[in-house]
Design an enzyme around this catalytic site. Structure first.
Site, short mmCIF file in Angstrom:
data_model
loop_
_atom_site.label_atom_id
_atom_site.label_comp_id
_atom_site.label_asym_id
_atom_site.label_seq_id
_atom_site.Cartn_x
_atom_site.Cartn_y
_atom_site.Cartn_z
N ARG A 49 0.85 -1.19 0.00
CA ARG A 49 0.00 0.00 0.00
C ARG A 49 0.88 1.24 0.00
O ARG A 49 2.11 1.15 0.12
CB ARG A 49 -0.95 -0.03 1.21
CG ARG A 49 -0.19 -0.38 2.49
CD ARG A 49 -0.69 0.30 3.69
NE ARG A 49 -0.58 1.73 3.59
CZ ARG A 49 0.56 2.40 3.75
NH1 ARG A 49 1.71 1.79 3.99
NH2 ARG A 49 0.58 3.71 3.66
N ALA A 51 0.81 5.17 -2.16
CA ALA A 51 0.71 5.47 -3.60
C ALA A 51 1.93 5.02 -4.42
O ALA A 51 1.78 4.29 -5.41
CB ALA A 51 0.43 6.96 -3.76
N GLN A 198 -2.85 2.59 9.81
CA GLN A 198 -1.52 2.64 9.17
C GLN A 198 -0.53 3.43 10.01
O GLN A 198 0.67 3.19 9.96
CB GLN A 198 -1.62 3.26 7.77
CG GLN A 198 -2.31 2.40 6.73
CD GLN A 198 -3.78 2.71 6.61
OE1 GLN A 198 -4.42 3.10 7.59
NE2 GLN A 198 -4.34 2.55 5.44
N ASP A 239 -1.86 11.02 -2.40
CA ASP A 239 -2.18 9.97 -3.38
C ASP A 239 -2.41 10.55 -4.77
O ASP A 239 -2.27 9.84 -5.77
CB ASP A 239 -3.41 9.19 -2.93
CG ASP A 239 -3.04 8.30 -1.76
OD1 ASP A 239 -2.98 8.81 -0.62
OD2 ASP A 239 -2.74 7.11 -2.00
N ASN A 249 -5.30 12.67 0.22
CA ASN A 249 -4.50 11.80 1.09
C ASN A 249 -5.45 11.05 2.02
O ASN A 249 -6.67 11.25 1.99
CB ASN A 249 -3.46 12.61 1.87
CG ASN A 249 -2.43 11.71 2.54
OD1 ASN A 249 -1.88 10.81 1.90
ND2 ASN A 249 -2.18 11.92 3.82
O1 MRU Z 1 -4.79 3.35 1.90
P1 MRU Z 1 -3.31 3.54 1.94
O2 MRU Z 1 -2.67 2.98 3.16
O3 MRU Z 1 -2.64 3.06 0.68
O4 MRU Z 1 -3.13 5.12 1.98
C1 MRU Z 1 -1.84 5.66 1.93
C2 MRU Z 1 -1.79 7.13 2.08
O5 MRU Z 1 -2.77 7.81 2.19
C3 MRU Z 1 -0.42 7.74 2.00
O6 MRU Z 1 -0.35 8.90 2.78
C4 MRU Z 1 -0.12 8.12 0.54
O7 MRU Z 1 -0.36 7.02 -0.31
C5 MRU Z 1 1.27 8.56 0.37
S1 MRU Z 1 2.43 7.25 0.57
C6 MRU Z 1 3.97 7.87 0.27
#
Ligand code: MRU
Length: 372
Positions: A49, A51, A198, A239, A249
């Protein structure tokens, strides 16, 4: 301490090796994904997971999904690659890095010739280039953002935009790692980040492992922590960033930005150029992923919402550009008024340059292209 590699080639080169992030912090387990279905499942269920990491994993997954089709006529392999790319792109809608990486893979395919083996070699090289570029972009973001993290800073972050979310040292966490590397004292507050945690499961895990002081707080504590003067700055990842600087985000980022503005605390967004989406004028055009009920209603292995009650589970929200003090990309520190339309053009140009550079560099799994 060993480096975290959230996504890489498996040792035999035939699989995508990921850290299964659904198991952290209880268990550290790596898994090798060897089929299209396994890669799609891993992205959808957030085993891999963040982005940038899902973009890289999808690109590598595309290669893996085609490896056993090397006997196909080239046109059939091309058609199959498009079909697999579409399935991978459909796994999660919000992070633009996913479609961006897959578009690059398909562009490489279009620019390549030869039999199926030669096409597969070209795709593997492109996926490896994406992996290597992401590492470089993370470090550059860290270098640029370092000026925003003063000695002794108490930094609040949300979700996980660290090494686990990228192929490198992260985006929002990159300057924290570099500050610590250079002997600067930095302390981090990690929002727990409901519903999938997370922040508490992943950000806390990787910072603790790196010896960087970190405290977990529940999301709803952020406001009172700011009011008490315990937070010097906020930094989060993104994202997808629209041309005007509006940034999607993890859900809760918008509320944090509002709180930071209320308390006159700087709010920074850190993301690589691959997260910019110049095709969207503003954030309201960003598609927000809706996640399943069970993440909220059975999040702790037991019922946390009465059975008959509905839930709404948007995975992301949009931070309006006006609430963002600066956006740090691998290209530098950008301040309002943001205009990433031209960045988009640069992104397209630099893509070609980078592809050329990566081709010239060579890598462990690089194989001969153009062989008939
Ligand atoms: O649902 P996720 O855990 O993939 O969400 C991730 C985020 O929102 C992060 O802040 C974003 O992807 C940036 S990662 C460098």
């Amino acid at each position: 301490m060993s480096v975290i590699e959230a996504v890489r080639w498996s040792p035999d080169g035939d699989g995508v090796r990921i850290i299964d992030q659904t198991l952290l912090p209880e268990r550290f387990e790596e898994r090798d994904m060897r089929t299209l279905e396994a890669i799609c499942e891993a992205i959808q269920f957030l085993r891999v997971r963040g982005a940038p990491a899902i973009g890289v994993a999808a690109a590598m997954g595309l290669v893996v999904s085609l490896l056993h089709r090397a006997e196909l006529p080239p046109d059939e392999l091309r058609a199959l690659a498009r079909e697999h790319a579409a399935r991978l792109a459909a796994t999660r809608p919000t992070a633009v890095n996913l479609s961006w990486a897959l578009d690059r893979m398909l562009a490489r395919l279009d620019a390549s010739s030869g039999d199926a083996r030669a096409l597969l070699a070209a795709l593997r090289n492109e996926a490896t280039a994406l992996l290597e570029e992401d590492r470089v972009m993370c470090r550059r973001i860290g270098e640029h953002a370092l000026e925003l993290i003063p000695e002794g800073a108490r930094v609040l972050t949300h979700c996980n935009a660290g090494a686990l979310a990228t192929a490198g040292i992260g985006t929002a966490l990159a300057p924290i790692y570099l500050a610590a590397e250079r002997g600067r004292k930095v302390r981090v507050y990690a929002d727990e980040t409901r519903p999938l945690l997370q922040g508490s499961r992943l950000t806390a895990w990787e910072l603790e492992r790196a010896g960087i002081p970190v405290k977990v707080i529940v999301d709803s504590a952020a406001g009172s922590m700011m009011a008490a003067g315990k937070v010097d700055l906020v930094i989060v990842g993104a994202d997808r960033i629209a041309a005007n600087g509006d940034a999607a985000n993890k859900i809760g980022s918008y509320a944090l930005a509002v709180l930071a503005a209320r308390h006159e605390i700087p709010f920074y967004v850190a993301a690589p150029a691959s997260t910019l989406d110049p095709s969207l004028e503003k954030g309201s055009e960003i598609v927000i992923e809706q996640r399943p009920r069970r993440e909220i209603a059975a999040g702790f292995g037991r019922a946390t919402v009465p059975e008959g009650v509905e839930v709404e589970n948007p995975a992301f929200d949009v931070i309006p550009a006006e609430l963002i003090t600066a956006i740090v990309t691998d290209g530098g520190v950008h301040r309002a008024p943001y205009d990433f339309r031209s960045q988009g053009e640069q992104k397209a140009d630099s893509r070609q340059q980078k592809a050329g550079r990566a081709r010239a560099q060579g890598s462990r799994f690089r194989v001969q292209e153009g062989s008939q």
